[in-house]
Design a protein around this motif. Structure first.
Motif, PDB file in Angstrom:
ATOM      1  N   GLN A   9       0.839  -1.192   0.000  1.00  0.00           N
ATOM      2  CA  GLN A   9       0.000   0.000   0.000  1.00  0.00           C
ATOM      3  C   GLN A   9       0.888   1.262   0.000  1.00  0.00           C
ATOM      4  O   GLN A   9       0.648   2.196  -0.751  1.00  0.00           O
ATOM      5  N   THR A  10       1.913   1.231   0.826  1.00  0.00           N
ATOM      6  CA  THR A  10       2.846   2.366   0.882  1.00  0.00           C
ATOM      7  C   THR A  10       3.529   2.566  -0.466  1.00  0.00           C
ATOM      8  O   THR A  10       3.663   3.681  -0.963  1.00  0.00           O
ATOM      9  N   TYR A  30       1.362   4.330  -3.003  1.00  0.00           N
ATOM     10  CA  TYR A  30       1.316   5.784  -2.845  1.00  0.00           C
ATOM     11  C   TYR A  30       2.616   6.423  -3.316  1.00  0.00           C
ATOM     12  O   TYR A  30       2.613   7.467  -3.963  1.00  0.00           O
ATOM     13  N   ARG A  39       2.676   9.256  -6.168  1.00  0.00           N
ATOM     14  CA  ARG A  39       2.846  10.623  -5.665  1.00  0.00           C
ATOM     15  C   ARG A  39       3.543  11.577  -6.641  1.00  0.00           C
ATOM     16  O   ARG A  39       3.097  12.717  -6.794  1.00  0.00           O
ATOM     17  N   GLY A  65      -0.906  14.366  -1.375  1.00  0.00           N
ATOM     18  CA  GLY A  65      -1.686  13.133  -1.235  1.00  0.00           C
ATOM     19  C   GLY A  65      -1.926  12.520  -2.609  1.00  0.00           C
ATOM     20  O   GLY A  65      -1.578  13.093  -3.640  1.00  0.00           O
ATOM     21  N   VAL A  66      -2.489  11.339  -2.599  1.00  0.00           N
ATOM     22  CA  VAL A  66      -2.776  10.642  -3.853  1.00  0.00           C
ATOM     23  C   VAL A  66      -4.290  10.568  -4.027  1.00  0.00           C
ATOM     24  O   VAL A  66      -5.005  10.192  -3.089  1.00  0.00           O
ATOM     25  N   TRP A 112      -6.167   7.404  -8.987  1.00  0.00           N
ATOM     26  CA  TRP A 112      -5.081   6.410  -9.116  1.00  0.00           C
ATOM     27  C   TRP A 112      -5.634   4.993  -8.915  1.00  0.00           C
ATOM     28  O   TRP A 112      -5.396   4.091  -9.711  1.00  0.00           O
TER      29      TRP A 112
END
Length: 559
Positions: free
Chosen positions: A480-481, A484, A488, A507-508, A512
């Motif tokens: 998940q990280t 992003y 980003r 933020g994303v 996406w």
RNA sequence: GAGCGCGUAGCUCAGCCGGUAGAGCAUCUGACUUUUAAUCAGAGGGUCCUGGGUUCGAGUCCCAGCGCGCUCACCA
């Protein structure tokens, strides 16, 4: 006999669930006649294989039988006779059999005189009888099998057949007005079996000899005259008189039929009365419709087969479908399966917390002969009550996970409820297996994938590369990280309005993730993507991205 | 022609023995924003096909009508 049974009977007598309503008619009949046993019948024409209507009739009759036993506390013996009309003449060669020429050479003969095209049994009729029995046994129905051929030949019907001959005029008086003039001219309830060709003859009768118990007729081709006893299996009956004769000879107390047979039941009932018999109790259920609202018939092969239903859902869900509103026309097609499954589950779940009055009206009670299995509740977090997982939810899960692998679905479920395992929830496990098959056949073909544009293509390639660089077996959070971090720097997906976003670390946006679902999964929405990748596997996900970018999903999609 | 069934929210339908019209989906508002399915809170939305009858009271029972669907009238 015991307290519980009599209490149950008292509740049952108050219940207006249809099996009890039906059973009460039988209770009244028993009280009227003083009889000590009750006979249920279901009939089949064994010219084809058992179909879904056959299942429905036996399942529903069994429900009435059980309701009756509850009402009478088991004091009246019951039997269910599965009667196969296998002395019937073969009219047409079925489409779905081998060795059609072999069978075709025996048109007109009783099914038990036609060779078995499958080469497994002495006759085609016996083959189909065996299939019928195997089918009923597979569902665990309690029944006795009866063959028309055996019954006729054994002389079991003789007394009633002779009475029928004696009442010949009365029967004709009932039958002839129901027929068109040209048919009425040659109609006879007795169908002599040709002593030389073995064919079941539909011929006018020259003579009715009650004293000698025979009929005289002429072979239209040769002009030869024959005298044939109506007894001993030398004559078959036309089906409406046949039905009536059977009711009388066997003492049938209950038989249901589709609404297409309403007029036939009336005629057969009149005939039964002409034979001093009492026609059975029974009711007319509505027909099953195919996807276009047309009657399902064996010859047309429309609608849904039992095998098809059982590929996607449990026998119990099919039994539920048969229980539910038998007097309303229902479409019987693939798309009704999820709803039937979920309604069945809802009744199963409700059962333990219901009082007896409600329980007796609960389909689960009737489907499981008064003893439904406990529900399977899985627990989420502090939710002590728990909830059952519905089939609809599983289909949704399979769709977003885009997976035919039950383990992947279990993975998602376990994230929701860590205690859940296939061992602890066997019914759920089976349902998951059904769900992935349903998904494969009906949901996935409807997925709509879209092509990636240049920005998206580049982003997906970067994602694939980044995934490859992860250590083996990444956690959902790691992925998940990563997701992003990949998104980003891409201007299209930056969201400065996001909570905690700064100009340095934007933020994303949801775009996406929406893009990932649309291009990779063909869905507008999807699972938490990090979890999806962790379960689905990094390599699989990279392959998925490669396939999507190669346009494989687009080519497969319908235009 | 006869028989069976259906008509309730935008959609799919539930509504038992008559007692203040319900659910899911959809819509809208809000919560949440390292979020996205199985989430949460709230809102709007109905002449219960029409007309009579029974009843203190009818979506529910009865009668009539309208509309829709299916089945039967050759064989099983």
């Amino acid at each position: 006999m015991n307290e519980i049974a009599s209490q149950l009977a008292a509740f049952a007598s108050q219940s207006n669930a249809w099996p009890f309503e039906e059973a009460k008619k039988l209770v009244a009949r028993v009280e009227r006649t003083g009889q000590k046993q009750v006979l249920f019948e279901t009939g089949y024409g064994p010219s084809g294989l058992p179909h879904i209507g056959t299942f429905g009739e036996v399942a529903r009759t069994t429900m009435v039988r059980h309701a009756f036993e509850t009402l009478t506390e088991g004091r009246i013996a019951t039997r269910l006779l599965a009667f196969s009309d296998d002395l019937d003449g073969l009219r047409k060669v079925p489409e779905n059999i081998p060795n059609k020429e072999l069978v075709g050479a025996h048109l007109g003969k009783p099914l038990t005189q036609v060779p078995d095209p499958f080469g497994e049994y002495p006759s085609f009729g016996e083959h189909n009888n065996a299939r019928l029995r195997a089918f009923l046994d597979a569902f665990g129905f309690d029944y006795e099998f009866a063959s028309a051929t055996q019954y006729y030949q054994s002389g079991r019907f003789d007394a009633t057949l002779l009475k029928m001959l004696a009442r010949y005029d009365a029967i004709q008086e009932i039958m002839l007005p129901s027929l068109r003039a040209e048919r009425a001219a040659s109609y006879a309830p007795f169908l002599p079996i040709h002593p030389r060709t073995g064919h079941v003859m539909q011929v006018p009768l020259d003579e009715i000899d009650v004293a000698r118990g025979l009929v005289a007729w002429r072979d239209a081709e040769t002009g030869e005259r024959f005298e044939t006893p109506v007894t001993g299996g030398h004559c078959k009956l036309q089906w409406k008189p046949d039905w009536a004769m059977r009711w009388c000879a066997l003492g049938v107390d209950y038989e249901m039929a589709g609404k297409d047979l309403i007029d036939s039941v009336k005629l057969s009932s009149e005939i039964a009365r002409a034979l001093d018999g009492a026609p059975p109790e029974g009711f007319n259920y509505e027909l099953f419709l195919d996807e276009n609202g047309q009657k399902i018939s064996k010859s047309k092969g429309n609608g849904l087969t039992i095998d098809e239903w059982l590929r996607y859902a449990s026998p119990e869900s099919l039994a539920f479908f048969m229980y539910w509103k038998p007097r309303e026309a229902k479409r019987l097609y693939f798309d009704v399966i999820p709803k039937a499954v979920d309604e069945y589950l809802a009744f199963l779940d409700a059962y333990p917390r219901q009082d007896w009055k409600l329980r007796l009206g609960n389909p689960a009670w009737h489907i499981h002969a008064g003893d439904p299995p406990p529900p399977e509740f899985i627990h989420h977090g502090a939710d002590a009550k728990g909830a059952a997982i519905s089939f609809g939810m599983l289909l949704n899960l399979a769709a977003v996970a885009n997976s035919e692998d039950p383990a992947v679905l279990w993975g998602f479920l376990r994230r929701y409820a860590p205690e859940a395992t296939p061992e602890k929830f066997p019914r759920l496990d089976r349902m998951i297996h059904y769900a992935v098959v349903y998904f494969r056949d009906f949901v996935r073909p409807k997925k709509v994938y879209r092509a990636a544009d240049e920005v998206e293509r580049e982003a997906l390639e970067q994602l694939s590369t980044a995934l490859a660089a992860l250590p083996p077996g990444p956690s959902a959070e790691d992925v998940q990280t990563l997701l992003y971090d990949v998104a980003r720097p891409i201007p299209r997906y930056q969201n400065f309005a996001a909570k905690g976003a700064t100009p340095e670390k934007p933020g994303v946006s949801n775009d996406w993730f929406a893009m990932l679902y649309q291009i990779l999964l063909g869905e507008a929405r999807g699972p938490r993507f990090g979890s999806f990748v962790a379960l689905y596997g990094v390599d699989n996900t990279r392959a998925l991205i490669a396939d999507a970018l190669a346009g494989k999903f687009l080519a497969a999609a319908p235009v």
